[in-house]
Structure formats: structure tokens, C-alpha cells
Design a protein around this motif. Structure first.
Motif, PDB file in Angstrom:
ATOM      1  N   HIS A 282       1.845   1.774   6.013  1.00  0.00           N
ATOM      2  CA  HIS A 282       1.533   2.996   6.756  1.00  0.00           C
ATOM      3  C   HIS A 282       0.204   3.540   6.229  1.00  0.00           C
ATOM      4  O   HIS A 282       0.067   3.788   5.030  1.00  0.00           O
ATOM      5  CB  HIS A 282       2.648   4.027   6.531  1.00  0.00           C
ATOM      6  CG  HIS A 282       2.436   5.290   7.300  1.00  0.00           C
ATOM      7  ND1 HIS A 282       2.811   5.431   8.615  1.00  0.00           N
ATOM      8  CD2 HIS A 282       1.873   6.462   6.945  1.00  0.00           C
ATOM      9  CE1 HIS A 282       2.493   6.646   9.034  1.00  0.00           C
ATOM     10  NE2 HIS A 282       1.921   7.289   8.036  1.00  0.00           N
TER      11      HIS A 282
ATOM     12  N   GLY B 156       0.859  -1.198   0.000  1.00  0.00           N
ATOM     13  CA  GLY B 156       0.000   0.000   0.000  1.00  0.00           C
ATOM     14  C   GLY B 156       0.883   1.231   0.000  1.00  0.00           C
ATOM     15  O   GLY B 156       0.766   2.097   0.863  1.00  0.00           O
TER      16      GLY B 156
ATOM     17  N   ASP C 253       0.805  -1.411  -4.736  1.00  0.00           N
ATOM     18  CA  ASP C 253      -0.433  -0.663  -4.515  1.00  0.00           C
ATOM     19  C   ASP C 253      -1.392  -1.033  -5.631  1.00  0.00           C
ATOM     20  O   ASP C 253      -0.964  -1.339  -6.728  1.00  0.00           O
ATOM     21  CB  ASP C 253      -0.176   0.849  -4.536  1.00  0.00           C
ATOM     22  CG  ASP C 253      -1.258   1.614  -3.785  1.00  0.00           C
ATOM     23  OD1 ASP C 253      -1.003   2.053  -2.645  1.00  0.00           O
ATOM     24  OD2 ASP C 253      -2.377   1.746  -4.329  1.00  0.00           O
TER      25      ASP C 253
ATOM     26  N   HIS D 185      -1.575   5.631  -8.673  1.00  0.00           N
ATOM     27  CA  HIS D 185      -0.488   5.668  -7.687  1.00  0.00           C
ATOM     28  C   HIS D 185       0.764   4.985  -8.240  1.00  0.00           C
ATOM     29  O   HIS D 185       1.874   5.511  -8.154  1.00  0.00           O
ATOM     30  CB  HIS D 185      -0.927   4.953  -6.392  1.00  0.00           C
ATOM     31  CG  HIS D 185      -1.818   5.793  -5.531  1.00  0.00           C
ATOM     32  ND1 HIS D 185      -2.363   5.334  -4.357  1.00  0.00           N
ATOM     33  CD2 HIS D 185      -2.264   7.059  -5.668  1.00  0.00           C
ATOM     34  CE1 HIS D 185      -3.091   6.280  -3.802  1.00  0.00           C
ATOM     35  NE2 HIS D 185      -3.054   7.339  -4.589  1.00  0.00           N
TER      36      HIS D 185
HETATM   37  C1  SAM Z   1      -4.255   5.956   2.935  1.00  0.00           C
HETATM   38  S1  SAM Z   1      -3.287   5.363   1.624  1.00  0.00           S
HETATM   39  C2  SAM Z   1      -1.642   5.378   2.288  1.00  0.00           C
HETATM   40  C3  SAM Z   1      -0.593   5.363   1.226  1.00  0.00           C
HETATM   41  C4  SAM Z   1       0.855   5.372   1.721  1.00  0.00           C
HETATM   42  N1  SAM Z   1       1.178   4.239   2.527  1.00  0.00           N
HETATM   43  C5  SAM Z   1       1.143   6.653   2.447  1.00  0.00           C
HETATM   44  O1  SAM Z   1       1.195   6.660   3.694  1.00  0.00           O
HETATM   45  O2  SAM Z   1       1.311   7.681   1.785  1.00  0.00           O
HETATM   46  C6  SAM Z   1      -3.654   3.624   1.534  1.00  0.00           C
HETATM   47  C7  SAM Z   1      -3.080   2.944   0.318  1.00  0.00           C
HETATM   48  O3  SAM Z   1      -3.388   1.556   0.341  1.00  0.00           O
HETATM   49  C8  SAM Z   1      -3.702   1.135  -0.980  1.00  0.00           C
HETATM   50  N2  SAM Z   1      -4.578  -0.056  -0.905  1.00  0.00           N
HETATM   51  C9  SAM Z   1      -5.768  -0.141  -0.282  1.00  0.00           C
HETATM   52  N3  SAM Z   1      -6.290  -1.371  -0.436  1.00  0.00           N
HETATM   53  C10 SAM Z   1      -5.402  -2.086  -1.182  1.00  0.00           C
HETATM   54  C11 SAM Z   1      -5.384  -3.419  -1.683  1.00  0.00           C
HETATM   55  N4  SAM Z   1      -6.410  -4.253  -1.471  1.00  0.00           N
HETATM   56  N5  SAM Z   1      -4.307  -3.813  -2.398  1.00  0.00           N
HETATM   57  C12 SAM Z   1      -3.281  -2.968  -2.643  1.00  0.00           C
HETATM   58  N6  SAM Z   1      -3.257  -1.678  -2.202  1.00  0.00           N
HETATM   59  C13 SAM Z   1      -4.301  -1.232  -1.473  1.00  0.00           C
HETATM   60  C14 SAM Z   1      -4.429   2.334  -1.570  1.00  0.00           C
HETATM   61  O4  SAM Z   1      -4.434   2.330  -2.977  1.00  0.00           O
HETATM   62  C15 SAM Z   1      -3.629   3.499  -0.995  1.00  0.00           C
HETATM   63  O5  SAM Z   1      -2.591   3.893  -1.820  1.00  0.00           O
END
Ligand code: SAM
Length: 513
Positions: A127, A56, A79, A84
Motif C-alpha cells: 500500500h 513496504g 521494509d 520503520h
Molecule cells: C509511502 S510508504 C508506505 C508505508 C506503508 N505501506 C503505509 O501505507 O503506511 C512506502 C514504504 O515503502 C518502503 N520502501 C520503499 N522502497 C523500498 C525498497 N526498495 N525495499 C523495501 N522497502 C521499500 C519505504 O521505506 C516506506 O516505508
């Protein structure tokens, strides 16, 4: 390996996330967090090669910063939002990074079949992910952690924690319901929700009296960018968790809690008033102690470090934090420091930190060297380590590599960051080769860096200010967030203070431009 994401599992994909960086996710910081908790680091030799996975990874900016500053590491970011991953790959390519790859994978699919070419990692981080997704996706994510983590590796999970969000739950509930019921775009939903809660507050709705946190959360929400708000509040699975819930879920994959990467919290429970400290300490298990402690401090965000339980449970006695190197990140003025932590404001008087700061002014020093300073010896090892933990938490010092990385990768990324930021992109960190991490950079400093690099460093303060004034500031020539008009004095401060500091940290090469 290519995977296409077709199902976003209730995750709102209408806006890209922010470009933040979190120093707690750097390998050296994670190793130090483990050592301060009495556990072994992922690498005994801080300069050894390693593999690092971020699940993510959002826009991928944090991972690119780490990859540039740690060329001895191999980095993989996953991700499922195509925009992204596209951004992350574009940054890596523009910066010429060769030790990083991004995959548009979905945790659910990855859990079913962990890609053979991924293998296992010394560090696995997530995170702002764990408390943002639905329970079935969390189950899949936990399975990924089990597949991904090398024995002896460290897992970082940063998540919204309870009870600090209890007061915000009505705002979350109504925002999400508005989205489901109104069929409006997410940005309009957030504005409608803010307007609705303003009217409820003005009308004297009872909830505001009973939940003081609701009012402060509404005030905070108004200061935040709309893409942040959409990711914070509108996903179907968004749900702040207690530490015990996370610990029990990841235990299913054999991960046990090592300690916190929120280093100020290593002062707990000792820093609590005695009756509360005793109440925490008398609890019968680690998860109960931590949940009760979080109740005491009204915790809202945790940075937990876990590891596979089979191996390396504790420090063998031969691995101590003394060898880790500390760097000064910013100048310190005055004769006291007020440090805001999750549990209180701590005021450090100069005698507690001045010697550390002046020793670091000349360059990085190991924790062992800092502990040997006369004032630190007087404090005693445990107090001195607590002072360092507070300085790290306050971003006054950083923990970094024992030998600076070659600066080439850092230069490529930082040049790109400066160029993009001066066009209005909200990047806010530069990679730092000495740290193996990144340093904060304001919008104005990035604009100045861009102009200074374009002039190959042969430019005085007056011309630098004039160059910045000639350049359109944001995408449309309007000032971007955080940018102001640059005066010659401001340009001089950049040349005489900021640049030398960045050189020491390996964010800008000696003799660059
Ligand atoms: C709130 S964002 C945080 C992004 C990054 N870690 C940061 O702190 O800047 C949550 C991230 O998780 C990814 N995400 C959510 N569900 C996911 C899944 N099932 N598989 C892969 N990525 C996922 C979203 O696309 C998003 O980019």
C-alpha cells in the motif's frame, strides 16, 4: 534473516512515515473483494490458518493490528528503512505479538534471492509503495510478488493512479527539483515549494487556470503532516500510474486482475450516467475499460487485487459471499446517509440500510442473514450487495471473522496503543478481535481508554475527565494533534457508547480492564 539497507534507490529516508491502517488490506476484506468480483477467496474456510506478507510495511502499525486480530495467521513485514523496522519490532514486542516478524529487506536484494525461510503467502499486500519507487525497483518488486504469492493467493496493490494526479504534476516536479537543486532538508523543501506555489497562484500563473486540480491539491497539501508530504512528493521514483500499466507489469509474473478492494467501485460502471457507462462498456479489453472508467471518474487511488493466473480463476459456484460476517462499526443517525465515493456522492435513504443497521446492532450477522431481511429481499440480491459495499466503504460496517479471535493479543496491543497515544503518538486505530481487523479511534478516545485501563475500569465519568485533565497531553505537556480538553460529558459518552461498541467488536474484552 538480516539484510542491511545501504542504498535507498532515490527514496527520501529523512522522515518516518505515518501510522495509518487500511481496512481494505485485512484478509477477510480481500477475500470478500475477490468473491464480489466472482472469484474464489484465498481461504475457503475463513477461520483457516494463513500466511500474510506486507512489502513496504512502513512503521508496521497496520500489520501489527492485523496480527493481533488474527492469531491464526502468520505475518511478515518487509521494509528497508531501519527506523520503520525498529518501530515495527518495538510495537510487536511491547504488545507481546508472537505471530509476526519484521525484516529490514530491500526489494532489489530480495528479488535476486528470495529468502528460503520466507516461503509463499496466501496474502501479499503493498500500500503506497508501487507508485513511489523507481522503475528498476518496481521490476524487482514485481519479481518479489511472483516469488511470494501462493497459488490461489491474493495480491493487494494500493497505488496513486492517473488521471487524478495530472493537475498535481507541476507541484511534484518543482518540489523534487527544489530538493535536487537547493540541497535543503526535505521538510524545508516542502515549505519552500508551498510558498512558491502560493506566490504563483496569487500572481495569476496560467497553470492554475488551466489545471484546476493544482489549486485544490495545494489546499490539501497545506492540511497534511510534513512527513506524509515528504513521502508523497519527494522520492525520485514517485509516479502515479494507470491501471493498465500496473496490470501489464505484474502480468510478467503471471498475476491477473481479480477486482477492486475499493468496494464502492464495484458499483461501476453501472452507476455512471448511461452514455458514459456505454462508452466504458464498449471498450475491447479489461485494461481499456478500466482506464477509460478511471478517466470518467478522475481516479486518483486504486486498490487492485491480483492473483496468479494459473489456478482458481473464477468462483466455482460453491463459494459465495453469503458466509462472510458483517459488523456495525458506528451508530447511524438520521434518515439518510451521504456516502462520498471516488465517482460521486451517493445518498442512501433509511429504507435501504436501516434494517441492516438495526440487525447488526445486536452483533455480527452473516451476509446471507442480511440478504434474507425483508427489505433486502425486496431490493434483490445485487442491489442489497451494493448497499453493503457502500456501507463497508463508508466504514459504517466492517467485514470480519466468523468466530471472534481470542482477545489476549488484542488487549496487549491496544493497551500499548492507548498509552502511546496519550503521550502524543499519532496512532489512530485499535485492533478488533471480532473483525480480524481494526477500528478507528480518535486521539481523545485513546486518552480516555488509557485512563480507564489505568483505573482498572473502576472509574466514573467525572473522575475519568479529571484524570485526563491531570495528565500532560502531548510529549511536552501540550495537546497533541486531535486532543482536546475532556469534559465529564465527553467521558460519559466514552463510557456509555464507545466502550460498549468496542467490546462488541472485540477491541476491549468483556469485563476488561
Ligand atoms: C509511502 S510508504 C508506505 C508505508 C506503508 N505501506 C503505509 O501505507 O503506511 C512506502 C514504504 O515503502 C518502503 N520502501 C520503499 N522502497 C523500498 C525498497 N526498495 N525495499 C523495501 N522497502 C521499500 C519505504 O521505506 C516506506 O516505508
Amino acid at each position: 534473516m538480516i539484510m542491511s539497507a545501504v542504498d535507498f534507490h532515490g527514496y527520501d529516508a529523512s522522515a518516518g512515515y505515518t501510522y495509518g491502517f487500511c481496512p481494505e488490506m485485512a484478509p477477510d476484506w480481500l477475500d470478500l473483494s475477490a468473491m464480489l468480483a466472482g472469484a474464489a477467496p484465498a481461504r475457503r474456510d475463513g477461520e483457516a490458518p494463513f500466511r500474510y506478507l506486507e512489502l513496504g510495511c512502513g512503521q508496521g502499525m497496520g500489520l501489527c493490528l492485523l496480527a493481533a486480530a488474527n492469531p491464526q495467521g502468520q505475518f511478515v513485514g518487509v521494509d528497508f528503512l531501519p527506523d520503520h523496522v525498529a518501530h515495527a519490532r518495538a510495537v510487536a514486542q511491547a504488545a507481546g505479538l508472537t505471530n509476526i516478524q519484521f525484516s529490514d529487506g530491500d526489494f532489489v536484494a530480495l528479488a535476486q534471492q528470495w529468502p528460503v525461510d520466507f516461503g509463499r503467502f496466501d496474502y501479499v499486500s503493498l500500500h503506497g509503495v508501487y507508485s513511489w519507487i523507481t522503475p528498476p525497483v518496481r521490476t524487482a518488486l514485481v519479481r518479489c510478488l511472483g516469488q511470494a504469492t501462493a497459488s490461489g493467493g491474493l495480491v493487494y496493490i494500493g497505488y496513486n493512479a492517473q488521471p487524478g494526479w495530472l493537475g498535481s504534476m507541476p507541484f511534484r516536479h518543482i518540489s523534487r527539483l527544489l530538493k535536487e537543486e537547493s540541497n535543503q532538508p526535505s521538510e524545508a523543501v516542502m515549505q519552500a515549494s508551498i510558498g512558491l506555489f502560493d506566490r504563483l497562484a496569487a500572481g495569476g500563473a496560467n497553470s492554475f487556470r488551466i489545471l484546476p486540480g493544482l489549486k485544490s491539491r495545494l489546499a490539501a497539501v497545506k492540511r497534511q503532516a510534513s512527513n506524509h508530504l515528504i513521502h508523497e512528493y519527494l522520492h525520485a521514483g514517485w509516479h502515479p500510474l494507470w491501471h493498465s500499466e500496473v496490470a501489464k507489469e505484474v502480468a510478467g509474473e503471471g498475476l491477473t486482475f481479480v477486482g477492486t478492494a475499493s468496494l464502492a467501485e464495484t458499483l461501476l460502471p453501472g452507476a455512471l450516467p448511461p452514455p458514459l457507462r456505454a462508452t466504458v462498456e464498449e471498450q475491447v479489453s479489461s485494461v481499456l475499460r478500466i482506464d477509460v472508467q478511471d478517466l470518467v471518474i478522475n481516479q486518483s487511488f486504486r486498490r487492485d487485487v491480483f492473483r496468479p493466473s494459473s489456478l482458481w480463476p473464477t468462483l466455482a459456484g460453491d463459494v459465495v459471499p453469503e458466509g462472510k460476517k458483517i459488523y456495525l462499526l458506528k451508530p447511524v443517525e438520521g434518515d439518510s446517509l451521504t456516502i462520498a465515493t471516488s465517482f460521486s456522492e451517493i445518498i442512501l435513504q433509511a429504507p435501504a440500510y436501516a434494517e441492516i443497521v438495526s440487525a447488526l446492532d445486536a452483533g455480527g450477522r452473516s451476509i446471507g442473514e442480511l440478504l434474507a431481511l425483508p427489505a433486502m429481499r425486496k431490493q434483490g440480491r445485487s442491489n442489497a450487495l451494493q448497499i453493503m459495499a457502500l456501507l463497508l466503504h463508508a466504514r459504517i460496517v466492517g467485514v470480519g471473522r466468523s468466530a471472534p479471535a481470542p482477545i489476549r493479543a488484542v488487549q496487549g496491543l491496544n493497551r500499548f496503543i492507548a498509552e502511546e497515544a496519550s503521550r502524543g503518538r499519532r496512532y489512530d486505530h485499535l485492533a478488533a478481535a471480532s473483525l480480524g481487523s481494526a477500528v478507528v479511534a480518535t486521539a481523545d478516545d485513546l486518552r480516555l481508554l488509557d485512563a480507564w485501563l489505568a483505573a482498572k475500569g473502576r472509574i466514573d465519568a467525572k473522575s475519568l475527565a479529571a484524570t485526563c485533565a491531570d495528565k500532560p497531553m502531548g510529549d511536552q505537556g501540550a495537546p497533541a494533534d486531535g486532543q482536546t480538553a475532556i469534559t465529564p460529558d465527553r467521558a460519559a459518552a466514552f463510557l456509555n457508547q464507545t466502550l460498549p461498541r468496542w467490546r462488541k467488536l472485540g477491541a476491549v474484552a468483556q469485563g476488561q480492564a
